[in-house]
Design a protein around this motif. Sequence first.
Motif, PDB file in Angstrom:
ATOM      1  N   THR A   1       0.848  -1.186   0.000  1.00 19.62           N
ATOM      2  CA  THR A   1       0.000   0.000   0.000  1.00 19.62           C
ATOM      3  C   THR A   1       0.886   1.239   0.000  1.00 19.62           C
ATOM      4  O   THR A   1       2.009   1.213   0.518  1.00 19.62           O
ATOM      5  CB  THR A   1      -0.933   0.045   1.223  1.00 19.62           C
ATOM      6  OG1 THR A   1      -0.153   0.177   2.414  1.00 19.62           O
ATOM      7  CG2 THR A   1      -1.792  -1.215   1.291  1.00 19.62           C
TER       8      THR A   1
ATOM      9  N   ALA B   1      -2.887  -0.789  -3.318  1.00 23.04           N
ATOM     10  CA  ALA B   1      -3.877   0.266  -3.116  1.00 23.04           C
ATOM     11  C   ALA B   1      -3.102   1.552  -2.849  1.00 23.04           C
ATOM     12  O   ALA B   1      -2.065   1.531  -2.173  1.00 23.04           O
ATOM     13  CB  ALA B   1      -4.808  -0.059  -1.956  1.00 23.04           C
TER      14      ALA B   1
ATOM     15  N   PRO C   1      -6.875   0.721  -7.324  1.00 22.56           N
ATOM     16  CA  PRO C   1      -7.647   1.102  -6.141  1.00 22.56           C
ATOM     17  C   PRO C   1      -7.101   2.379  -5.514  1.00 22.56           C
ATOM     18  O   PRO C   1      -5.936   2.447  -5.141  1.00 22.56           O
ATOM     19  CB  PRO C   1      -7.476  -0.103  -5.212  1.00 22.56           C
ATOM     20  CG  PRO C   1      -7.219  -1.250  -6.138  1.00 22.56           C
ATOM     21  CD  PRO C   1      -6.410  -0.675  -7.262  1.00 22.56           C
TER      22      PRO C   1
ATOM     23  N   HIS D   1      -7.732   5.850  -2.895  1.00 19.13           N
ATOM     24  CA  HIS D   1      -8.363   6.304  -1.651  1.00 19.13           C
ATOM     25  C   HIS D   1      -7.977   7.752  -1.416  1.00 19.13           C
ATOM     26  O   HIS D   1      -6.822   8.140  -1.627  1.00 19.13           O
ATOM     27  CB  HIS D   1      -7.861   5.408  -0.508  1.00 19.13           C
ATOM     28  CG  HIS D   1      -8.281   5.839   0.858  1.00 19.13           C
ATOM     29  ND1 HIS D   1      -9.373   5.305   1.499  1.00 19.13           N
ATOM     30  CD2 HIS D   1      -7.747   6.728   1.734  1.00 19.13           C
ATOM     31  CE1 HIS D   1      -9.496   5.846   2.696  1.00 19.13           C
ATOM     32  NE2 HIS D   1      -8.512   6.725   2.865  1.00 19.13           N
TER      33      HIS D   1
ATOM     34  N   PHE E   1      -9.682  -2.045   1.018  1.00 20.38           N
ATOM     35  CA  PHE E   1      -9.136  -2.795  -0.102  1.00 20.38           C
ATOM     36  C   PHE E   1      -8.534  -4.099   0.415  1.00 20.38           C
ATOM     37  O   PHE E   1      -7.605  -4.075   1.223  1.00 20.38           O
ATOM     38  CB  PHE E   1      -8.079  -1.968  -0.826  1.00 20.38           C
ATOM     39  CG  PHE E   1      -8.603  -0.662  -1.355  1.00 20.38           C
ATOM     40  CD1 PHE E   1      -9.581  -0.649  -2.338  1.00 20.38           C
ATOM     41  CD2 PHE E   1      -8.125   0.543  -0.885  1.00 20.38           C
ATOM     42  CE1 PHE E   1     -10.070   0.546  -2.837  1.00 20.38           C
ATOM     43  CE2 PHE E   1      -8.602   1.743  -1.374  1.00 20.38           C
ATOM     44  CZ  PHE E   1      -9.591   1.744  -2.356  1.00 20.38           C
TER      45      PHE E   1
END
Length: 361
Positions: free
Chosen positions: A167, A192, A231, A233, A342
């Motif tokens: 991530t 992500a 993905p 955010h 995620f």
Amino acid sequence: MDERVAPPVSGRGAQSAQVPQRFGLNARETDGDWQDAAEALDGPPVKLRTTVTEEHPKTILSFNQSPDIPFDRSINAYRGCEHGCVYCFARPTHAYHDLSPGLDFETRLFAKPDAAQLLRETLAKPKYRPRPIAMGTNTDPYQPIEARYRITREVLEVCLEARHPVTITTKSSRVLRDIDLLAELARRRLVAVAISVTSLDPHLSGLLEPRASSPAKRLAALGELVRAEIPAHISIAPVIPAITDEFMEGLIAQAGALGIGSASWIPLRLPHEVAPLFREWLSVHYPDRAGKVMSIVRQIRSGKDNDPGFFTRMRPTGVWADLFRARFNLACKRAGIAKARFELDCSQFRKPEVGGQMRLL
């Protein structure tokens, strides 16, 4: 008595060196008359330059057992951060090395060029078991010096080879330079990306986080990630009462329009030396509301500048905290953004090659 107010330090977040006291570094009391005459004696102050020192640690993965954060391991390819975010909770780490959490943190940087090789060696160990690696938890993996060192990209290449989930949290649109790797990782459910945005005002951003990407560039980067099916955010962090909280609804609305499916907010944290640095920043840039800002901060932190307790450090309390929380939830509902998490895939992991040794399978 002539009380002079020092001019703002242009292009930097911190306004002073803020010498650390916790670790015994001697403080020198300067003579006021000498300070007044310093420029006449020594000439105008030299513009602050960023320096980078390469360091070669023996390990690169850091493990933690904190019960209130969603990862147990991380990689920080750099120490210090040129973005210069005045509120950065990582600033006190420079004090461990007798360096200033103020201007030193954003001008005296450290890079770890061996990070990818160290990660490869760690992942190849017989007893290693995969769980998502977090990048950007301490200092930004896409700060300006990444353009030269490319350490973050090399780490992502190892993660892709090993099919290891990762991530990323950043305040930089430079993350798009690795969109090829990120898209390939995303196709395998291995990545992500969170981009942190504090406001919609480029001037305010320039004062708070002077060398981070502008808010518009960060939002545009989020849109590019969505289009690449990576993905993405949006992290509204930190929310600073009476400074940035007014932008919460606008940021969430724009994120929803971009197709972002996940959002979060984090209240301002002021651990150790960050509190006096932030107070100094307020006195320079927002003296008219400094008292109000710090009053609200203390109200959501049980009467203190900072609450270091597990869970409460991320979840403030009180009337103001409840108000921010309600505003955030309502804005997300209107924008069609859920509290999505995620789920990355650890089942594809395969140990990487080390020293030219080929995998048997």
